[in-house]
Motif scaffolding. Structure first.
Motif, PDB file in Angstrom:
ATOM      1  N   LEU A 286       0.821  -1.210   0.000  1.00  0.00           N
ATOM      2  CA  LEU A 286       0.000   0.000   0.000  1.00  0.00           C
ATOM      3  C   LEU A 286       0.853   1.257   0.000  1.00  0.00           C
ATOM      4  CD1 LEU A 286      -1.842  -1.611   2.847  1.00  0.00           C
ATOM      5  CD2 LEU A 286      -3.285  -0.662   1.060  1.00  0.00           C
ATOM      6  N   THR A 287       0.389   2.248  -0.741  1.00  0.00           N
ATOM      7  CA  THR A 287       0.947   3.594  -0.678  1.00  0.00           C
ATOM      8  C   THR A 287      -0.206   4.572  -0.539  1.00  0.00           C
ATOM      9  OG1 THR A 287       2.778   2.941  -2.132  1.00  0.00           O
ATOM     10  CG2 THR A 287       2.401   5.305  -1.807  1.00  0.00           C
ATOM     11  N   ALA A 288      -0.126   5.404   0.519  1.00  0.00           N
ATOM     12  CA  ALA A 288      -1.169   6.395   0.746  1.00  0.00           C
ATOM     13  C   ALA A 288      -0.571   7.786   0.648  1.00  0.00           C
ATOM     14  CB  ALA A 288      -1.807   6.190   2.115  1.00  0.00           C
ATOM     15  N   TYR A 289      -1.331   8.706   0.092  1.00  0.00           N
ATOM     16  CA  TYR A 289      -0.910  10.088  -0.086  1.00  0.00           C
ATOM     17  C   TYR A 289      -1.857  10.989   0.699  1.00  0.00           C
ATOM     18  CZ  TYR A 289       1.518   7.896  -3.980  1.00  0.00           C
ATOM     19  OH  TYR A 289       2.315   7.068  -4.749  1.00  0.00           O
ATOM     20  N   ALA A 290      -1.285  11.905   1.500  1.00  0.00           N
ATOM     21  CA  ALA A 290      -2.092  12.788   2.335  1.00  0.00           C
ATOM     22  C   ALA A 290      -1.471  14.175   2.378  1.00  0.00           C
ATOM     23  CB  ALA A 290      -2.203  12.210   3.750  1.00  0.00           C
ATOM     24  N   ASP A 291      -2.260  15.135   2.833  1.00  0.00           N
ATOM     25  CA  ASP A 291      -1.694  16.481   3.022  1.00  0.00           C
ATOM     26  C   ASP A 291      -1.203  16.626   4.468  1.00  0.00           C
ATOM     27  OD1 ASP A 291      -3.905  17.071   4.650  1.00  0.00           O
ATOM     28  OD2 ASP A 291      -4.986  18.134   3.064  1.00  0.00           O
ATOM     29  N   ALA A 292      -0.661  17.769   4.794  1.00  0.00           N
ATOM     30  CA  ALA A 292      -0.052  17.958   6.110  1.00  0.00           C
ATOM     31  C   ALA A 292      -1.073  17.951   7.239  1.00  0.00           C
ATOM     32  CB  ALA A 292       0.726  19.275   6.126  1.00  0.00           C
ATOM     33  N   GLU A 293      -2.346  18.176   6.925  1.00  0.00           N
ATOM     34  CA  GLU A 293      -3.391  18.162   7.946  1.00  0.00           C
ATOM     35  C   GLU A 293      -4.012  16.780   8.103  1.00  0.00           C
ATOM     36  OE1 GLU A 293      -3.320  20.776   5.559  1.00  0.00           O
ATOM     37  OE2 GLU A 293      -2.085  21.725   7.116  1.00  0.00           O
ATOM     38  N   GLY A 294      -3.443  15.788   7.432  1.00  0.00           N
ATOM     39  CA  GLY A 294      -3.939  14.426   7.591  1.00  0.00           C
ATOM     40  C   GLY A 294      -5.093  14.047   6.700  1.00  0.00           C
ATOM     41  N   HIS A 295      -5.402  14.845   5.700  1.00  0.00           N
ATOM     42  CA  HIS A 295      -6.478  14.490   4.773  1.00  0.00           C
ATOM     43  C   HIS A 295      -5.949  13.493   3.746  1.00  0.00           C
ATOM     44  CE1 HIS A 295      -7.881  18.542   6.189  1.00  0.00           C
ATOM     45  NE2 HIS A 295      -8.955  17.800   6.409  1.00  0.00           N
ATOM     46  N   LEU A 296      -6.618  12.358   3.634  1.00  0.00           N
ATOM     47  CA  LEU A 296      -6.225  11.326   2.682  1.00  0.00           C
ATOM     48  C   LEU A 296      -6.578  11.777   1.267  1.00  0.00           C
ATOM     49  CD1 LEU A 296      -5.184   8.411   2.184  1.00  0.00           C
ATOM     50  CD2 LEU A 296      -7.549   7.636   2.518  1.00  0.00           C
ATOM     51  N   LEU A 297      -5.558  11.848   0.407  1.00  0.00           N
ATOM     52  CA  LEU A 297      -5.777  12.280  -0.974  1.00  0.00           C
ATOM     53  C   LEU A 297      -5.978  11.104  -1.912  1.00  0.00           C
ATOM     54  CD1 LEU A 297      -3.050  15.083  -1.167  1.00  0.00           C
ATOM     55  CD2 LEU A 297      -5.478  15.306  -0.550  1.00  0.00           C
ATOM     56  N   ALA A 298      -5.176  10.055  -1.727  1.00  0.00           N
ATOM     57  CA  ALA A 298      -5.254   8.926  -2.653  1.00  0.00           C
ATOM     58  C   ALA A 298      -4.679   7.693  -1.993  1.00  0.00           C
ATOM     59  CB  ALA A 298      -4.502   9.225  -3.943  1.00  0.00           C
ATOM     60  N   LEU A 299      -5.090   6.541  -2.514  1.00  0.00           N
ATOM     61  CA  LEU A 299      -4.597   5.254  -2.040  1.00  0.00           C
ATOM     62  C   LEU A 299      -4.279   4.382  -3.239  1.00  0.00           C
ATOM     63  CD1 LEU A 299      -4.151   3.369   0.449  1.00  0.00           C
ATOM     64  CD2 LEU A 299      -6.495   2.561   0.099  1.00  0.00           C
ATOM     65  N   ASP A 300      -3.093   3.776  -3.207  1.00  0.00           N
ATOM     66  CA  ASP A 300      -2.638   2.883  -4.273  1.00  0.00           C
ATOM     67  C   ASP A 300      -2.322   1.536  -3.642  1.00  0.00           C
ATOM     68  OD1 ASP A 300      -1.863   1.956  -6.723  1.00  0.00           O
ATOM     69  OD2 ASP A 300      -0.051   3.182  -6.878  1.00  0.00           O
ATOM     70  N   CYS A 301      -2.861   0.467  -4.205  1.00  0.00           N
ATOM     71  CA  CYS A 301      -2.718  -0.844  -3.573  1.00  0.00           C
ATOM     72  C   CYS A 301      -2.495  -1.940  -4.603  1.00  0.00           C
ATOM     73  CB  CYS A 301      -3.974  -1.167  -2.751  1.00  0.00           C
ATOM     74  SG  CYS A 301      -4.008  -2.838  -2.044  1.00  0.00           S
ATOM     75  N   ASN A 302      -1.599  -2.863  -4.264  1.00  0.00           N
ATOM     76  CA  ASN A 302      -1.493  -4.145  -4.950  1.00  0.00           C
ATOM     77  C   ASN A 302      -1.751  -5.219  -3.901  1.00  0.00           C
ATOM     78  OD1 ASN A 302      -0.500  -4.003  -7.889  1.00  0.00           O
ATOM     79  ND2 ASN A 302       0.755  -2.483  -6.841  1.00  0.00           N
ATOM     80  N   ALA A 303      -2.714  -6.076  -4.159  1.00  0.00           N
ATOM     81  CA  ALA A 303      -3.096  -7.095  -3.179  1.00  0.00           C
ATOM     82  C   ALA A 303      -3.119  -8.470  -3.826  1.00  0.00           C
ATOM     83  CB  ALA A 303      -4.464  -6.784  -2.581  1.00  0.00           C
ATOM     84  N   VAL A 304      -2.710  -9.455  -3.053  1.00  0.00           N
ATOM     85  CA  VAL A 304      -2.740 -10.843  -3.493  1.00  0.00           C
ATOM     86  C   VAL A 304      -3.510 -11.645  -2.452  1.00  0.00           C
ATOM     87  CG1 VAL A 304      -1.407 -12.880  -4.135  1.00  0.00           C
ATOM     88  CG2 VAL A 304      -0.512 -10.592  -4.629  1.00  0.00           C
ATOM     89  N   VAL A 305      -4.411 -12.494  -2.912  1.00  0.00           N
ATOM     90  CA  VAL A 305      -5.147 -13.411  -2.050  1.00  0.00           C
ATOM     91  C   VAL A 305      -4.799 -14.826  -2.465  1.00  0.00           C
ATOM     92  CG1 VAL A 305      -7.429 -14.250  -1.390  1.00  0.00           C
ATOM     93  CG2 VAL A 305      -7.039 -11.803  -1.662  1.00  0.00           C
TER      94      VAL A 305
END
Length: 775
Positions: A286-305
């Motif tokens: 997982l890679t998450a992108y946020a601003d300095a106030e903690g607002h989540l801007l985007a999420l990038d994920c590769n998952a395997v089951v």
């Protein structure tokens, strides 16, 4: 009379027989001439079968089972690869415990002796064990006609680049959940008998979905469905483990029909642990992108089951991974989202949708990321969540993956659980700690999509698609009420809650209401009990049937009262018109036993109704909950203790609050197991390393916290009574909350636990590694 209807904490009707030892489970069924079945199972994870040498005519291989088709669960999603699962292995075995031959004898012990004497020549092959390497070119193929070892890959695309450019905080995490074995108190079991008079198979089986099992048996055995009757007696827990068609069921049915005597197979615990279905094994990058106030801007994920060796009937191998991609964002608002998932095929038993399905894993992944953002920005974790949760005024809300949240106040739910756990007191305690035992605080919040309807499962391509749920309501000649539903109750208290719904509509006392379920011959068709659907779907169907039955009762009651039908109302067990009334019991007696007292204009349909129900919108209800936990971690021993646990849950209108609490507590026990104890490890040859309950650790009474539970009841606008499904929520939140609490305790040591379960061994290994890095 005390309140017995919707909203009352009525004791469960079914508990009387359970607590007195009067329940009837499959293992309690003994029929004349019945013989016992045991299986020769593969000791190897991946091998060709060169020869099978039988020592008795009571031993059967696939070559003997003429006309039996393999079990096949095909998803309609593009790119899905089909696997055929033979009921007895032929040509090749693909996981340890796969059945190869069936042995019949007068007792289980004698059948096991026959199995022990069967000789199988194997050509052992390299096993595919690591789901992350399963698709590598150097890996052997589990199914030779496939190009690689993946059932399906899914991709949700989004504009991550724009969010990445705007982000001042970037967090990365690689997380893993262990493979687990669902462990209901009662294992699987089946009794099959061929009724020569009716020319019909009678199958007693411990299943959550009798009608779906009949579908599968008909397909494998080549029989018309009318030739098969499936009965689920009392079932001692399911959790998804009893939500599939079993090879053992098919074999037992074929033998019973062929040999003319009843056949029984009762699963033992070693079979359950080593050879039958698993659950939960996920990996997230997982890679998450946020601003300095903690607002989540985007999420990038590769998952395997890790989906195991076969696509299991009826849910298929794609359900878990496909759900990961669609539900990972949960209740959070974000600008962009991208997720690629793979359903890896390995030499392990097939994976099943365990309680919570993919949600326990995605909640762990998402909530770990939210804590990481909080740590990077220096903001209290629950405050970061409050800045990102969908607000109450936005409801109903479509999130970034088009999940339609029907109602709720997620921020208020989180605020209540934070208040209950007393965050300031925990932080003050942490500041005073200097010794080896450290305190940690963790929170998690999630949504639970339940009561999935036609549009959801048709979109997923699942071979089992729910339609209208039906229920039959019949008033008896003495004023009792029979309810017939196609679902199966295996611990949810449905014999009680469905009776409460009927009581609310008609006023018939609970002790005069009988709920009949789990029998394909006497109940309407249903896809069964799964996905926290019964309170919404079966509850709605019972409500609809009772309402229509009330209309017919009103017509007869109006005649007996000598008033116009539009002047009467039905409720409280009577038909009333102003100051006069007639009992529903008298209405039933008149219809059945004194028809001469009725006019010819009375509708001929009688006092029995079968009605169908779908919610106003069938995309599901969304219950949700916030969990908060305080733990202590002994950095000398790695021991974790749960000191305090609080939950705030919103299940809409609660049909029976006491039963709801029981569902939540039971789920928490399983969630604690996921977080701290349960793991089915495999060695490089695909051998399971936890073949008994001495090795496979389950939480007991001393490990499960005495959780405080608070309720919000935000009405769903789509279900009949405003209720939501909540049967799985208790199991979803604990892994994330407990992991976050442990990491909060260990943060001064510079480590973060990323793999579940978080065992003492893993904690000590991480502490030692951190010390080594520091030196």
């Amino acid at each position: 009379m005390t309140h017995q209807g919707i909203g009352a904490s009525v004791p469960r009707k079914e508990d009387d027989r359970y607590l007195r030892g009067k329940g009837e489970f499959v293992a309690d069924i003994r029929l004349a001439g019945m013989r016992e079945l045991a299986f020769v199972r593969s000791p190897l994870a991946h091998a060709r079968i060169r020869a099978i040498r039988k020592n008795s005519d009571a031993v059967f291989t696939m070559d003997d089972l003429g006309g039996v088709a393999p079990m096949v669960a095909i998803s309609g999603l593009p790119g899905f690869r089909v696997s055929e699962q033979p009921v007895l292995a032929t040509g090749k075995v693909r996981h340890v415990g796969e059945p190869i031959a069936a042995c019949l004898a007068d007792s289980r012990a004698e059948a096991e002796d026959l199995a022990a004497a069967v000789e199988v020549d194997f050509e052992e092959l390299t096993a595919v064990v690591d789901m992350l390497r399963a698709r590598d070119p150097d890996q052997p193929l589990v199914h030779e006609h496939w190009p690689d070892n993946a059932f399906l890959d899914t991709f949700v695309d989004g504009d991550i680049d724009t969010a990445r450019a705007a982000a001042s905080v970037v967090v990365k995490r690689r997380l893993r959940t262990a493979r687990q074995c669902m462990s209901p108190m009662e294992g699987r079991g089946v009794v099959a008998v061929w009724d020569r008079r009716l020319e019909q198979l009678l199958v007693y089986t411990a299943t959550q979905m009798p009608h779906i099992v009949r579908n599968g048996l008909a397909e494998c055995l080549g029989l018309d469905q009318g030739r098969i009757r499936v009965v689920a007696p009392d079932v001692g827990g399911g959790f998804g483990y009893k939500g599939i068609l079993l090879a053992e069921e098919v074999v037992a049915c074929w033998l019973a029909r062929r040999l003319g005597h009843p056949v029984r197979w009762i699963e033992d615990r070693r079979e359950q642990l080593t050879g039958n279905a698993n659950c939960r094994e996920h990996h997230y990058d997982l890679t998450a992108y946020a601003d300095a106030e903690g607002h989540l801007l985007a999420l990038d994920c590769n998952a395997v089951v890790d989906a195991g060796a076969y696509s299991i009937y009826p849910f298929s191998a794609c359900l878990e991974a496909a759900q990961v991609a669609s539900i990972l964002p949960g209740p959070y608002v974000m600008q962009a989202y991208r997720c690629r998932t793979y359903s890896a095929c390995t030499n392990k038993p097939p994976i099943l949708p365990y309680r919570g399905v993919a949600r326990a894993g995605v909640c762990f992944a998402m909530e770990t990321v939210m804590d990481a953002i909080a740590h990077e920005t220096g903001i209290e974790p629950h405050e970061v969540r409050l800045r990102n949760l969908v607000p109450a005024e936005a409801m109903p809300f479509d999130n970034i993956t088009a999940k339609h949240f029907d109602s709720g106040d997620y921020p208020e739910c989180l605020r209540r659980v934070v208040d209950a756990i007393d965050v300031p007191a925990v932080r003050a305690r942490q500041k005073a700690e200097t010794g080896p035992v450290r305190t940690g605080l963790g929170v998690s919040i999630f949504c639970e999509q339940a009561a999935h309807g036609t549009s959801v499962y048709a979109g997923w391509g699942i071979p089992m698609v729910p339609g209208f749920e039906q229920a039959t309501a019949r008033l008896t000649p003495d004023g009792g009420l029979e309810l017939r539903v196609g679902i199966q109750s295996h611990g949810q208290g449905l014999e009680t809650t469905l009776a409460q719904i009927a009581h609310s509509r008609l006023g018939v006392p609970l002790d005069k209401i009988m709920v009949v379920h789990g029998d394909t011959a006497t109940t309407p068709y249903s896809t069964g009990t799964w996905g926290s659907r019964c309170a919404v779907m079966a509850g709605g169907a019972v409500g609809r049937a009772c309402d229509e039955l009330a209309g017919r009762i009103a017509l007869i009651g109006a005649h007996l009262l000598q008033v116009s039908p539009d002047m009467v109302r039905v409720g409280g067990g009577v038909v009333s018109a102003e100051a006069r009334s007639v009992s529903i019991e008298e209405v039933g007696r008149t219809w059945y036993r004194r028809p001469q007292d009725l006019p010819d204009t009375v509708p001929p349909g009688g006092l029995e109704i079968t009605a169908g129900y779908k919610p106003v919108r069938d995309s599901g209800t969304f219950s949700y909950a916030a969990h908060a936990v305080v733990v202590s971690v002994d950095t000398d021993t790695g021991e974790v203790r749960i000191l305090n646990y609080a939950i705030v849950e919103d299940g809409g209108v609660l049909l029976n609050p006491m039963i709801v609490d029981g569902q939540v507590i039971g789920g928490v026990a399983q969630g604690v197991g996921t977080a701290l104890y349960e793991e089915m490890p495999y060695d490089p040859n695909g051998q399971p390393l936890a073949s008994t309950l001495a090795d496979y650790m389950l939480p007991g009474a001393t490990e499960v916290p005495d959780a405080w539970i608070g309720h919000m009841e935000t009405t769903s606008p789509y279900s009949m009574f405003g209720q939501k499904g909540i049967g799985e929520g208790g199991a979803i939140g604990p892994p994330a909350a407990i992991a976050n609490a442990i990491n909060d305790a260990l943060r001064p040591f510079g480590i973060a636990m990323t793999d579940l379960p978080i065992t003492p061994h893993r904690i000590l290994a991480a502490l030692l590694a951190a010390k080594g890095d520091a030196q």
